[in-house]
Motif scaffolding. Structure first.
Motif, PDB file in Angstrom:
ATOM      1  N   GLY A   1       0.805  -1.424   0.094  1.00  0.00           N
ATOM      2  CA  GLY A   1       0.088   0.090  -0.772  1.00  0.00           C
ATOM      3  C   GLY A   1       0.723   0.747  -0.331  1.00  0.00           C
ATOM      4  O   GLY A   1       2.474   1.150  -0.168  1.00  0.00           O
TER       5      GLY A   1
ATOM      6  N   TYR B   1      -3.742   5.795   5.102  1.00  0.00           N
ATOM      7  CA  TYR B   1      -3.749   5.070   3.489  1.00  0.00           C
ATOM      8  C   TYR B   1      -3.710   6.699   2.756  1.00  0.00           C
ATOM      9  O   TYR B   1      -4.175   7.099   2.770  1.00  0.00           O
ATOM     10  CB  TYR B   1      -4.546   3.899   3.524  1.00  0.00           C
ATOM     11  CG  TYR B   1      -3.886   2.787   4.209  1.00  0.00           C
ATOM     12  CD1 TYR B   1      -2.427   2.057   3.301  1.00  0.00           C
ATOM     13  CD2 TYR B   1      -3.675   2.197   4.964  1.00  0.00           C
ATOM     14  CE1 TYR B   1      -2.145   0.693   3.968  1.00  0.00           C
ATOM     15  CE2 TYR B   1      -3.182   0.932   5.720  1.00  0.00           C
ATOM     16  CZ  TYR B   1      -2.168   0.681   5.411  1.00  0.00           C
ATOM     17  OH  TYR B   1      -1.812  -1.249   5.911  1.00  0.00           O
TER      18      TYR B   1
ATOM     19  N   TYR C   1       1.047   4.591   2.495  1.00  0.00           N
ATOM     20  CA  TYR C   1       0.821   5.173   3.347  1.00  0.00           C
ATOM     21  C   TYR C   1       1.729   6.109   4.261  1.00  0.00           C
ATOM     22  O   TYR C   1       2.562   6.156   4.424  1.00  0.00           O
ATOM     23  CB  TYR C   1      -0.044   3.993   4.774  1.00  0.00           C
ATOM     24  CG  TYR C   1       1.914   3.472   4.837  1.00  0.00           C
ATOM     25  CD1 TYR C   1       2.263   3.359   5.572  1.00  0.00           C
ATOM     26  CD2 TYR C   1       1.205   2.059   3.780  1.00  0.00           C
ATOM     27  CE1 TYR C   1       2.983   1.774   5.755  1.00  0.00           C
ATOM     28  CE2 TYR C   1       2.576   0.768   3.876  1.00  0.00           C
ATOM     29  CZ  TYR C   1       3.537   1.173   4.793  1.00  0.00           C
ATOM     30  OH  TYR C   1       4.130   0.641   5.210  1.00  0.00           O
TER      31      TYR C   1
ATOM     32  N   ASN D   1      -5.572   1.101  -0.130  1.00  0.00           N
ATOM     33  CA  ASN D   1      -5.499   0.280   1.432  1.00  0.00           C
ATOM     34  C   ASN D   1      -5.296  -0.816   0.545  1.00  0.00           C
ATOM     35  O   ASN D   1      -6.472  -1.620   0.569  1.00  0.00           O
ATOM     36  CB  ASN D   1      -5.996   0.773   2.326  1.00  0.00           C
ATOM     37  CG  ASN D   1      -6.274   0.646   3.179  1.00  0.00           C
ATOM     38  OD1 ASN D   1      -5.511  -0.714   3.695  1.00  0.00           O
ATOM     39  ND2 ASN D   1      -7.217   1.442   4.734  1.00  0.00           N
TER      40      ASN D   1
END
Length: 122
Positions: free
Chosen positions: A31, A53, A33, A58
């Motif tokens: 992801g 995120y 983030y 995500n």
């Protein structure tokens, strides 16, 4: 193109970094983030508790092919971590407002700027 981080998700991460006197890390791996360099861990799996995120990136809620393709299109195929001071002007603005954060990237530069939240996201 760019990635959006909801201010409501990002503010707790920034506050944790300030409280722990550490940097904020932008990570692209599983992801995309932000997290505090030193943050509270979840007892069940040891993962960092507070993660912000990017919208659409995500892996806990977005389909793999979707978040993977979006993260690669925006930030390239390699995993990385980039460190920032939570005291920077853009993060101070996010903490003191209801704005979201927009991340844009080129081959040599990451850009961060506050943007108004989408209607209904406040």
């Amino acid at each position: 193109m760019s990635l959006r981080f909801k201010g409501a998700d990002l503010r707790p991460v920034l506050a944790e970094a300030i409280s722990n006197r550490c940097r904020v890390v932008l990570a692209k791996d599983h992801g995309v983030y932000f997290l505090a360099e030193r943050g509270e861990r979840r007892p069940e799996d040891g993962r960092q508790k507070l993660l912000a995120y990017a919208v659409g990136c995500n892996p806990d809620i977005d389909p793999f092919d979707d978040w993977w393709e979006r993260s690669c299109a925006e930030l390239g195929g390699n995993d990385f971590g980039e460190h920032f001071s939570p005291q920077t002007k853009v993060f101070a603005h996010i903490l003191a407002s209801e704005d979201d954060l927009e991340l844009s990237a080129t081959a040599t530069h990451l850009g961060l700027k506050p943007i108004p939240p989408l209607s209904g996201d406040r």
